[in-house]
Design a protein around this motif. Structure first.
Motif, PDB file in Angstrom:
ATOM      1  N   VAL A  39       0.793  -1.226   0.000  1.00  0.00           N
ATOM      2  CA  VAL A  39       0.000   0.000   0.000  1.00  0.00           C
ATOM      3  C   VAL A  39       0.826   1.279   0.000  1.00  0.00           C
ATOM      4  O   VAL A  39       0.382   2.297  -0.520  1.00  0.00           O
ATOM      5  CB  VAL A  39      -0.959   0.001   1.223  1.00  0.00           C
ATOM      6  N   ASP A  40       2.026   1.272   0.553  1.00  0.00           N
ATOM      7  CA  ASP A  40       2.752   2.517   0.771  1.00  0.00           C
ATOM      8  C   ASP A  40       3.024   3.321  -0.496  1.00  0.00           C
ATOM      9  O   ASP A  40       3.226   4.527  -0.409  1.00  0.00           O
ATOM     10  CB  ASP A  40       4.067   2.267   1.508  1.00  0.00           C
ATOM     11  N   THR A  41       3.012   2.708  -1.665  1.00  0.00           N
ATOM     12  CA  THR A  41       3.235   3.480  -2.880  1.00  0.00           C
ATOM     13  C   THR A  41       2.059   4.394  -3.211  1.00  0.00           C
ATOM     14  O   THR A  41       2.226   5.377  -3.917  1.00  0.00           O
ATOM     15  CB  THR A  41       3.503   2.571  -4.096  1.00  0.00           C
ATOM     16  N   PHE A  42       0.886   4.067  -2.683  1.00  0.00           N
ATOM     17  CA  PHE A  42      -0.262   4.928  -2.976  1.00  0.00           C
ATOM     18  C   PHE A  42      -1.035   5.352  -1.739  1.00  0.00           C
ATOM     19  O   PHE A  42      -1.898   6.226  -1.831  1.00  0.00           O
ATOM     20  CB  PHE A  42      -1.210   4.281  -4.004  1.00  0.00           C
ATOM     21  N   ALA A 135      11.578  -1.438  -6.797  1.00  0.00           N
ATOM     22  CA  ALA A 135      12.161  -2.550  -6.035  1.00  0.00           C
ATOM     23  C   ALA A 135      11.162  -3.224  -5.106  1.00  0.00           C
ATOM     24  O   ALA A 135      11.480  -4.242  -4.499  1.00  0.00           O
ATOM     25  CB  ALA A 135      13.356  -2.045  -5.229  1.00  0.00           C
ATOM     26  N   LEU A 136       9.963  -2.671  -4.969  1.00  0.00           N
ATOM     27  CA  LEU A 136       8.980  -3.244  -4.050  1.00  0.00           C
ATOM     28  C   LEU A 136       8.511  -4.606  -4.520  1.00  0.00           C
ATOM     29  O   LEU A 136       8.335  -4.844  -5.713  1.00  0.00           O
ATOM     30  CB  LEU A 136       7.760  -2.334  -3.932  1.00  0.00           C
ATOM     31  N   ASN A 137       8.285  -5.465  -3.559  1.00  0.00           N
ATOM     32  CA  ASN A 137       7.695  -6.768  -3.832  1.00  0.00           C
ATOM     33  C   ASN A 137       6.483  -6.911  -2.935  1.00  0.00           C
ATOM     34  O   ASN A 137       6.603  -6.831  -1.726  1.00  0.00           O
ATOM     35  CB  ASN A 137       8.683  -7.905  -3.548  1.00  0.00           C
ATOM     36  N   GLY A 138       5.335  -7.125  -3.528  1.00  0.00           N
ATOM     37  CA  GLY A 138       4.113  -7.309  -2.753  1.00  0.00           C
ATOM     38  C   GLY A 138       3.741  -8.772  -2.719  1.00  0.00           C
ATOM     39  O   GLY A 138       4.575  -9.655  -2.876  1.00  0.00           O
ATOM     40  N   VAL A 143      -4.648  -9.526  -7.364  1.00  0.00           N
ATOM     41  CA  VAL A 143      -4.852  -8.119  -7.016  1.00  0.00           C
ATOM     42  C   VAL A 143      -3.522  -7.479  -6.608  1.00  0.00           C
ATOM     43  O   VAL A 143      -3.218  -6.363  -7.026  1.00  0.00           O
ATOM     44  CB  VAL A 143      -5.907  -7.982  -5.898  1.00  0.00           C
ATOM     45  N   SER A 144      -2.705  -8.176  -5.829  1.00  0.00           N
ATOM     46  CA  SER A 144      -1.396  -7.632  -5.441  1.00  0.00           C
ATOM     47  C   SER A 144      -0.539  -7.377  -6.672  1.00  0.00           C
ATOM     48  O   SER A 144       0.163  -6.363  -6.756  1.00  0.00           O
ATOM     49  CB  SER A 144      -0.671  -8.595  -4.499  1.00  0.00           C
ATOM     50  N   LEU A 145      -0.588  -8.289  -7.622  1.00  0.00           N
ATOM     51  CA  LEU A 145       0.191  -8.106  -8.851  1.00  0.00           C
ATOM     52  C   LEU A 145      -0.329  -6.922  -9.665  1.00  0.00           C
ATOM     53  O   LEU A 145       0.460  -6.167 -10.232  1.00  0.00           O
ATOM     54  CB  LEU A 145       0.175  -9.396  -9.678  1.00  0.00           C
ATOM     55  N   LEU A 146      -1.638  -6.733  -9.697  1.00  0.00           N
ATOM     56  CA  LEU A 146      -2.205  -5.562 -10.384  1.00  0.00           C
ATOM     57  C   LEU A 146      -1.731  -4.271  -9.736  1.00  0.00           C
ATOM     58  O   LEU A 146      -1.363  -3.310 -10.429  1.00  0.00           O
ATOM     59  CB  LEU A 146      -3.728  -5.610 -10.368  1.00  0.00           C
ATOM     60  N   LEU A 147      -1.738  -4.227  -8.403  1.00  0.00           N
ATOM     61  CA  LEU A 147      -1.288  -3.027  -7.695  1.00  0.00           C
ATOM     62  C   LEU A 147       0.197  -2.792  -7.905  1.00  0.00           C
ATOM     63  O   LEU A 147       0.635  -1.648  -8.042  1.00  0.00           O
ATOM     64  CB  LEU A 147      -1.609  -3.144  -6.207  1.00  0.00           C
ATOM     65  N   GLU A 149       1.860  -3.620 -10.593  1.00  0.00           N
ATOM     66  CA  GLU A 149       1.972  -3.090 -11.955  1.00  0.00           C
ATOM     67  C   GLU A 149       1.601  -1.614 -12.002  1.00  0.00           C
ATOM     68  O   GLU A 149       2.218  -0.831 -12.728  1.00  0.00           O
ATOM     69  CB  GLU A 149       1.104  -3.897 -12.926  1.00  0.00           C
ATOM     70  N   TYR A 150       0.603  -1.228 -11.213  1.00  0.00           N
ATOM     71  CA  TYR A 150       0.236   0.187 -11.129  1.00  0.00           C
ATOM     72  C   TYR A 150       1.416   0.990 -10.583  1.00  0.00           C
ATOM     73  O   TYR A 150       1.781   2.028 -11.143  1.00  0.00           O
ATOM     74  CB  TYR A 150      -0.995   0.367 -10.241  1.00  0.00           C
ATOM     75  N   ALA A 151       2.022   0.502  -9.495  1.00  0.00           N
ATOM     76  CA  ALA A 151       3.159   1.192  -8.890  1.00  0.00           C
ATOM     77  C   ALA A 151       4.324   1.277  -9.869  1.00  0.00           C
ATOM     78  O   ALA A 151       4.987   2.314  -9.974  1.00  0.00           O
ATOM     79  CB  ALA A 151       3.590   0.488  -7.604  1.00  0.00           C
ATOM     80  N   VAL A 152       4.573   0.205 -10.607  1.00  0.00           N
ATOM     81  CA  VAL A 152       5.661   0.209 -11.598  1.00  0.00           C
ATOM     82  C   VAL A 152       5.371   1.240 -12.684  1.00  0.00           C
ATOM     83  O   VAL A 152       6.256   2.009 -13.079  1.00  0.00           O
ATOM     84  CB  VAL A 152       5.870  -1.203 -12.190  1.00  0.00           C
ATOM     85  N   GLY A 153       4.136   1.275 -13.161  1.00  0.00           N
ATOM     86  CA  GLY A 153       3.769   2.264 -14.177  1.00  0.00           C
ATOM     87  C   GLY A 153       3.939   3.688 -13.665  1.00  0.00           C
ATOM     88  O   GLY A 153       4.461   4.568 -14.373  1.00  0.00           O
ATOM     89  N   GLN A 154       3.503   3.932 -12.424  1.00  0.00           N
ATOM     90  CA  GLN A 154       3.671   5.252 -11.830  1.00  0.00           C
ATOM     91  C   GLN A 154       5.147   5.587 -11.664  1.00  0.00           C
ATOM     92  O   GLN A 154       5.567   6.721 -11.910  1.00  0.00           O
ATOM     93  CB  GLN A 154       2.956   5.316 -10.468  1.00  0.00           C
ATOM     94  N   ALA A 155       5.940   4.603 -11.251  1.00  0.00           N
ATOM     95  CA  ALA A 155       7.369   4.826 -11.069  1.00  0.00           C
ATOM     96  C   ALA A 155       8.039   5.168 -12.401  1.00  0.00           C
ATOM     97  O   ALA A 155       8.861   6.088 -12.471  1.00  0.00           O
ATOM     98  CB  ALA A 155       8.023   3.599 -10.434  1.00  0.00           C
TER      99      ALA A 155
END
Length: 172
Positions: A39-42, A135-138, A143-147, A149-155
């Motif tokens: 969660v910390d990325t968003f 570098a985050l691993n959830g 759903v965790s993988l979708l989130l 991917e969202y964080a990677v796209g934002q990064a």
């Protein structure tokens, strides 16, 4: 008899805690660890925010103490039937529009008086933040993988912004 909890009574931190407890019983420490992985990325959650919200969720009858564990006597929380009903109702509501709160961007806004050399460390700090997201691993759930991917796209978008900002500041 307790009045049913309304979604407006809960903070985003409370919703975060309730959601994680709905997945499985957890201590406050467990919730904080889980937010750091997913969660910390968003949505950042601090201990100072979390523990008062756990007490609020308990007072509203949405969670209850399941056990006390460990040498420090940590409470393991579990969701109640009412908590699950309230969570499901909230999940069905339309989300509020996101509001970006980023201290680095606020500093950049007010940094016009700085020289370009003084502004570059702010951009470099943002770059390190975005690199950390990569570098985050959830979890491994869909759903965790979708989130993630969202964080990677934002990064990646953030890193592209850093590249453009550095070029604009340095004139290269």
């Amino acid at each position: 008899m307790r009045k049913p909890a309304e979604p407006s009574q809960l903070t985003a931190t409370a919703w975060t805690a309730l959601g994680f407890i709905a997945m499985q019983p957890r201590t406050g420490y467990d919730i904080k660890q889980a937010t750091g992985h997913i969660v910390d990325t968003f949505w950042g959650v601090s201990y100072a925010q979390l523990y008062p919200q756990l007490k609020n969720l308990q007072a509203l009858g949405l969670i209850e103490a399941d056990a006390v564990t460990g040498p420090r006597g940590q409470t393991v929380w579990r969701i109640t039937d009412e908590g699950r009903r309230v969570l499901f109702r909230w999940l069905g509501d339309p989300p509020t529009p996101p509001q970006l709160r980023d201290e680095a961007l606020l500093k950049i806004l007010f940094a016009e008086a700085l020289s370009p050399e003084d502004l570059l460390p702010l951009i470099a700090a943002k770059r390190r933040e975005f690199e950390g997201w990569l570098a985050l691993n959830g979890g491994t759930s869909a759903v965790s993988l979708l989130l993630r991917e969202y964080a990677v796209g934002q990064a990646r978008a953030g890193l592209a912004w850093c590249d453009a900002a550095e070029k604009h500041i340095t004139g290269t």
